[in-house]
Motif scaffolding. Structure first.
Motif, PDB file in Angstrom:
ATOM      1  N   PHE A 124       0.826  -1.208   0.000  1.00  0.00           N
ATOM      2  CA  PHE A 124       0.000   0.000   0.000  1.00  0.00           C
ATOM      3  C   PHE A 124       0.864   1.263   0.000  1.00  0.00           C
ATOM      4  O   PHE A 124       0.452   2.304  -0.524  1.00  0.00           O
ATOM      5  CB  PHE A 124      -0.928   0.017   1.210  1.00  0.00           C
ATOM      6  N   ASP A 125       2.051   1.183   0.624  1.00  0.00           N
ATOM      7  CA  ASP A 125       2.956   2.329   0.618  1.00  0.00           C
ATOM      8  C   ASP A 125       3.550   2.543  -0.775  1.00  0.00           C
ATOM      9  O   ASP A 125       3.710   3.682  -1.227  1.00  0.00           O
ATOM     10  CB  ASP A 125       4.073   2.131   1.634  1.00  0.00           C
ATOM     11  N   PHE A 126       3.896   1.439  -1.432  1.00  0.00           N
ATOM     12  CA  PHE A 126       4.476   1.525  -2.771  1.00  0.00           C
ATOM     13  C   PHE A 126       3.425   1.870  -3.821  1.00  0.00           C
ATOM     14  O   PHE A 126       3.688   2.605  -4.764  1.00  0.00           O
ATOM     15  CB  PHE A 126       5.149   0.205  -3.155  1.00  0.00           C
ATOM     16  N   TYR A 127       2.230   1.280  -3.653  1.00  0.00           N
ATOM     17  CA  TYR A 127       1.171   1.423  -4.656  1.00  0.00           C
ATOM     18  C   TYR A 127      -0.134   1.812  -3.949  1.00  0.00           C
ATOM     19  O   TYR A 127      -1.008   0.976  -3.727  1.00  0.00           O
ATOM     20  CB  TYR A 127       0.977   0.109  -5.418  1.00  0.00           C
ATOM     21  N   PRO A 128      -0.304   3.087  -3.583  1.00  0.00           N
ATOM     22  CA  PRO A 128      -1.496   3.510  -2.838  1.00  0.00           C
ATOM     23  C   PRO A 128      -2.804   3.196  -3.559  1.00  0.00           C
ATOM     24  O   PRO A 128      -3.840   2.996  -2.906  1.00  0.00           O
ATOM     25  CB  PRO A 128      -1.298   5.026  -2.709  1.00  0.00           C
TER      26      PRO A 128
END
Length: 264
Positions: free
Chosen positions: A170-174
């Motif tokens: 989720f941090d890399f690909y919100p």
């Protein structure tokens, strides 16, 4: 069907490279690779072999930071390769990585891009399936049949599920948070394997995370087909409309999920 061992992953790096090399015999390596836009077949091989040698360096030196990877990212210098050159070079690359992994053993820590219990286990598995999927890229580009050992295909799907559902994604690909919602579940069922293989996956998007489990459960959308076709589908090597699979239920959810969680 249980996951593959460290030793098997190391062996698969070599075996899949040998199989990819066989695709190169008498092939035109300037043929475009549709599943890797911008690359031709020779560049695909240089990318894979360069990545294998890069990972071998990580393992061999017990690297704590990633070495430079420009040599297998910028492939402009490899536009016109020859099978007699890159085929043996790829096999040597695979042997170098497998040798470094076997020498280190399964419990050695090095730098990895993701938090894992043992780095060498991660690298062995990751490159076993990285090599498998780039062999698939070559086979598809040349219009050749692709045969995958079912145990390897199942393990590759497990790894894809595990890495793709790490909370840090989720941090890399919100944008992946947009997948979550009530009633959002997907079921993948490998129809060519016996029930005792447990080759069924339930993807659960109804909570706060991207969750999955091996299970036979009803879902908003079900995808049924041979395990290799499921593997090509989730890796976006074969579009839904061209894959030998049956889609039952919410096809739009399947399309959304495949679009948001792709990697590799």
């Amino acid at each position: 069907m249980t996951g593959l061992s460290f030793d098997r992953h190391c062996a698969e790096i070599v075996a899949q490279s040998d199989l990819l090399r066989a695709h190169l015999d008498r092939a035109d390596l300037t043929v475009a690779v549709p599943s890797c836009p911008g690359w031709n077949l020779g560049q695909l091989v240089r990318h894979l072999g360069g990545g294998q040698r890069w990972a071998a360096e990580v393992v061999r030196t017990r690297a704590t930071v990633p070495p430079t990877d420009t040599h297998f990212r910028d492939l402009s210098a490899y536009a016109r390769e020859e099978p007699a050159v890159v085929g043996p070079w790829l096999v040597e690359s695979a042997a170098e990585l497998a040798g470094a992994l076997n020498a280190a053993g399964p419990e050695v820590m090095t730098w990895t891009p993701l938090p894992v219990p043992a780095a060498t286990v991660f690298w062995a598995r990751r490159f076993a399936h990285e090599t498998l999927m780039h062999r698939a890229d070559a086979a598809l580009a040349l219009g050749e049949d692709l045969a995958v050992d079912p145990a390897v295909a199942v393990d590759a799907l497990d790894e894809w599920m595990e890495l793709g559902s790490l909370p840090m994604m989720f941090d890399f690909y919100p944008e992946r948070r947009t997948l979550l919602g009530p009633g959002r579940t997907l079921h993948l069922h490998a129809t060519d394997l016996p029930a005792e293989a447990g080759a069924e996956w339930l993807v659960d998007l109804t909570g706060d995370t991207l969750a999955w489990r091996r299970a036979h459960e009803k879902a908003a959308v079900a995808v049924r087909g041979p395990v290799t076709e499921l593997l090509l589908l989730v890796y976006r090597r074969r579009p839904v409309g061209e894959a030998a699979v049956e889609v039952l239920g919410d096809a739009a959810l399947l399309d959304l999920w495949l679009d948001r969680v792709q990697f590799g």
